[in-house]
Design an enzyme around this catalytic site. Sequence first.
Site, mmCIF file in Angstrom:
data_model
loop_
_atom_site.group_PDB
_atom_site.id
_atom_site.type_symbol
_atom_site.label_atom_id
_atom_site.label_comp_id
_atom_site.label_asym_id
_atom_site.label_seq_id
_atom_site.Cartn_x
_atom_site.Cartn_y
_atom_site.Cartn_z
ATOM 1 N N ASP A 103 -16.382 -79.138 -48.516
ATOM 2 C CA ASP A 103 -17.210 -79.530 -47.380
ATOM 3 C C ASP A 103 -16.805 -81.039 -46.926
ATOM 4 O O ASP A 103 -16.455 -81.855 -47.851
ATOM 5 C CB ASP A 103 -18.505 -79.451 -47.915
ATOM 6 C CG ASP A 103 -19.164 -80.402 -49.152
ATOM 7 O OD1 ASP A 103 -18.139 -80.492 -50.080
ATOM 8 O OD2 ASP A 103 -20.198 -81.014 -49.147
ATOM 9 N N GLU A 166 -20.801 -80.714 -52.098
ATOM 10 C CA GLU A 166 -20.558 -82.069 -52.963
ATOM 11 C C GLU A 166 -21.347 -83.006 -52.270
ATOM 12 O O GLU A 166 -22.126 -83.915 -52.550
ATOM 13 C CB GLU A 166 -19.221 -82.288 -53.196
ATOM 14 C CG GLU A 166 -19.054 -83.631 -54.062
ATOM 15 C CD GLU A 166 -19.074 -84.939 -53.532
ATOM 16 O OE1 GLU A 166 -19.478 -85.991 -54.013
ATOM 17 O OE2 GLU A 166 -18.992 -84.826 -52.341
HETATM 18 ZN ZN LIG Z 1 -15.695 -86.405 -51.650
#
Ligand SMILES: [Zn+2]
Length: 432
Positions: A103, A166
């Site tokens: 992401d 994340e």
């Molecule tokens: Zn990162």
Amino acid sequence: MSLTAEIETPLDQLFDRIEARTEDLVALTRDLIRFPTVNPPGDYYTPCAEYLGERLRKRGFEVSYVRAEGSPGDSDALPRTNVIARWQGSKPGPCVHFNGHIDVVDAGQGWTMDPFEGVVKDGRVWGRGACDMKGGLAAAVIAVEALIDSGIDLPGAIEVSGTADEESGGYGGVAYLAERGWFSKPRVDHVIIPEPLNVDRVCIGHRGVWWAEIETKGRQAHGSMPFLGDSAIRHMSAVTDRLETVLYPALARRQSDMPVVPDGAKQSTLNINSIHGGQSEAFTGLPSPLVADSCRMIIDRRFLIEEQLDDVRGEVRDILETLTRERAGFSYILKELFAVAPTMADRNGPVATATARAVRKVLGKEPQFICSPGTYDQKHVDRIGKLEDCIAYGPGVLDLAHQPDEWVGIDDMVASAKVMALSALALLTGDR
Ligand SMILES: [Zn+2]
């Protein structure tokens, strides 16, 4: 032929092999950037994960896709898809795992190019995620492919994962997988996360984080007669005033012994992430005159290994309690959004030692051991997976993360791929 030359030959061949794949490395980075995996909301995770998985499957990896069902933001329209690929060596041995998040944060304003094109210019690949961290993930893929193709007899296993979310805490990614044993012994022994922390630095940990929402309450009234109501926004301004006069000076005085970079992050920090009071800003028409009955602020507090989470919470609550006593009409709700304790791996542990040695060999300089100002998925590997032998090492330049016109240096990606290949080789063969 000298003995030294004979010993260096297989390594030189491995490095040559990686250099010869520079174009492939650039192409892979560009391909990854072209999936606009923006989080939130978490777009295009499935095609990006499948692209990575299919590539590795063709090279002999066993590939698993794990959707983090029920994790925050997961839905059929926006599935939290993770990919884990495993390559088994010739005989039993340790497993080295490379984990990258797929992401990226929103592109935002200020770009001078298309953030999802993957422009190649001036020896760099540009685009959202180039630095954080698709360039690092691509370098890890090239590193393990070159290592496998080198013909060196490798015991153990190599894993590569591309994980979701994340940037929003990792709950639909590494945390979800760690809870299901994907980041624990005996499956995995050593983890390298190619986050952007500069090509010559080994990152052994990160500061802690505490996110909270403070809501001040008021009473709605007509805006032409504000004295009949009670403004939640004015109450919030009293809160920000206390942050300025009380909390910020106190935080500035606290310095960590952790090797946090950059220097400004060696102290405790607080960012006011957002403040919203009164009517919604999503509406484009003219507002109506109202005294705000609610104002909400989200704070992002980063704390040091020397601080306790309870104290971090307590000093904000103290400010709010003091205002409740001192300020007429003041009331608040304090809601914790999430908290992560600081973490620091042993710099003399296997993965840190092997990576530092590889940096010396590839770049010819002494690596710096650092801690990251922000958290990354190491927290889940460490706390949920109970796997302490985890570091971050990758080619991106830390300061460029999340900025407009983000880039990653092609030379740095090649160098980091060599470092990662050599580290994996040392960890697999026990030659540290
Ligand atoms: Zn990162």
